[in-house]
Design an enzyme around this catalytic site. Sequence first.
Site, PDB file in Angstrom:
ATOM      1  N   LYS A  95       0.797  -1.224   0.000  1.00 22.33           N
ATOM      2  CA  LYS A  95       0.000   0.000   0.000  1.00 22.33           C
ATOM      3  C   LYS A  95       0.836   1.284   0.000  1.00 22.33           C
ATOM      4  O   LYS A  95       0.412   2.301  -0.517  1.00 22.33           O
ATOM      5  CB  LYS A  95      -0.972   0.010   1.173  1.00 22.33           C
ATOM      6  N   GLU A 117     -10.696   6.790   3.972  1.00 25.00           N
ATOM      7  CA  GLU A 117     -11.389   5.826   4.813  1.00 25.00           C
ATOM      8  C   GLU A 117     -10.484   4.608   4.953  1.00 25.00           C
ATOM      9  O   GLU A 117      -9.546   4.415   4.184  1.00 25.00           O
ATOM     10  CB  GLU A 117     -12.708   5.386   4.172  1.00 25.00           C
ATOM     11  N   SER A 384       1.464  -9.828  -1.261  1.00 24.16           N
ATOM     12  CA  SER A 384       1.143  -8.406  -1.060  1.00 24.16           C
ATOM     13  C   SER A 384       1.503  -7.869   0.321  1.00 24.16           C
ATOM     14  O   SER A 384       1.753  -6.676   0.464  1.00 24.16           O
ATOM     15  CB  SER A 384      -0.341  -8.163  -1.348  1.00 24.16           C
TER      16      SER A 384
HETATM   17  C1  PLP Z   1      -5.210  -3.961   1.340  1.00 30.68           C
HETATM   18  C2  PLP Z   1      -4.533  -5.225   1.064  1.00 30.68           C
HETATM   19  C3  PLP Z   1      -4.899  -6.043  -0.032  1.00 30.68           C
HETATM   20  C4  PLP Z   1      -6.047  -5.730  -0.944  1.00 30.68           C
HETATM   21  O1  PLP Z   1      -5.891  -4.603  -1.740  1.00 30.68           O
HETATM   22  P1  PLP Z   1      -5.753  -4.679  -3.314  1.00 30.68           P
HETATM   23  O2  PLP Z   1      -6.049  -3.283  -3.727  1.00 30.68           O
HETATM   24  O3  PLP Z   1      -6.764  -5.656  -3.834  1.00 30.68           O
HETATM   25  O4  PLP Z   1      -4.368  -5.102  -3.632  1.00 30.68           O
HETATM   26  C5  PLP Z   1      -4.171  -7.195  -0.263  1.00 30.68           C
HETATM   27  N1  PLP Z   1      -3.158  -7.565   0.542  1.00 30.68           N
HETATM   28  C6  PLP Z   1      -2.780  -6.823   1.594  1.00 30.68           C
HETATM   29  C7  PLP Z   1      -1.644  -7.289   2.435  1.00 30.68           C
HETATM   30  C8  PLP Z   1      -3.449  -5.630   1.897  1.00 30.68           C
HETATM   31  O5  PLP Z   1      -3.071  -4.892   2.948  1.00 30.68           O
END
Ligand code: PLP
Length: 405
Positions: A95, A117, A384
């Site tokens: 993020k 938000e 992610s």
């Molecule tokens: C917020 C988040 C997501 C989901 O967000 P996308 O916009 O779909 O990538 C996925 N993995 C993690 C670790 C997150 O914090």
Amino acid sequence: MNKSYLETMPDINGFFGKFGGSFIPPALEKPFEEIKQAYEELKNSSKFIEDLKYVRKHYQGRPTPISFAKNLTNFCGGAKIYLKREDLNHTGAHKLNHCMAEVILAKHLGKKKVIAETGAGQHGVALATAAAYFGLECEIHMGEVDIKKEHPNVVRMRILGAKVVPATHGLKTLKEAVDSAFEAYLANTQNAIYCIGSVVGPHPFPMMVRDFQSIIGFEAREQFFEHEAKLPDVVAACVGGGSNAMGIFSGFIDDKEVELYGVEPMGKGNKIGEHSASLTYGEEGVMHGFNSIMLKDIDGNPAPVYSIGSGIDYPSVGPEHAYLKESGRSKVGLCNDDEAVDAFYKLSQLEGIIPALESAHAVGFAMKLAPSLSKDKTILVSLSGRGDKDIDFVINNYPIPNSKF
Ligand SMILES: *Cc1c(COP(=O)(O)O)cnc(C)c1O
């Protein structure tokens, strides 16, 4: 020479085919136009590009590596599984890739404050971090129910200097937090800017956030060559709004031989309210200012959604994912709660990496796909985020497996 996909999509009005666009109240048209123009200017400015490169390298921890998951590959049998390590970003997820850039944009526009938000608090923590670094005020709107549930992230945001505003109406969760944040922004468009947390919302956000996240894919394409001297056969990422997925897809989208999978959470079952597989079970509709594929209840309103991964339970999906699916360029993979938890423990015990429950969905999908492919094939997974935030929940609900094997 043909233009690359990323140069041609979306169109000037923010449409990816019929998906996307901007469906907003008249009072927001001017501020969004201002954001769009600022971005058009900035994206070609060498100063902006240099500023972003600098923070990514010297603060955020980029480039993040690609790791070969050797033990997991041996365990599954079949294709080799590789991980793009977005869990190693500062604050533990992808993020910050877009939050740092959004805050630079805010500064460029002379704004004093960023507003957003947050559901589980992940976007709020990343934005509060970026705001602290660049010296802006930060105001995060969060449902009262989520504030209780996600206590550690609320504390993190406060320690980082952000103001957390509880949304106290309706169900007191994410949707109400969006309403509340939009209201606050409407009242203060002069001094503040709204920072969206994924490739969703009205134009230009789906494009902007994708561009900011594309660093994942650009790095990954080069790094993958170092490992394998060829492109991956499959690229997979979990999809909530879809920003980490669009980020990694961006590096491979013109390589038609690379299969792209967005992995959706199947939660506890296929009934409405048990999952949040928008692309799989949804239909076309407008929500939060953009046209996409969304899950609706019988009255046509956004349906209740559920996933064990609280960052991926969103009833709609980024418009570009709707377009890529309909055009056949991307495919949808599925992973349910139990498979995600299994992947969470397997990756922890076989590779020493505790993944976020969201990311564990992409790993779980890869674990199902790998045995169906031959050993010379490769799967690149977007990891992610890291799972520290999820450990208490997992341990209290799913006992640690006795043996890895
Ligand atoms: C917020 C988040 C997501 C989901 O967000 P996308 O916009 O779909 O990538 C996925 N993995 C993690 C670790 C997150 O914090």
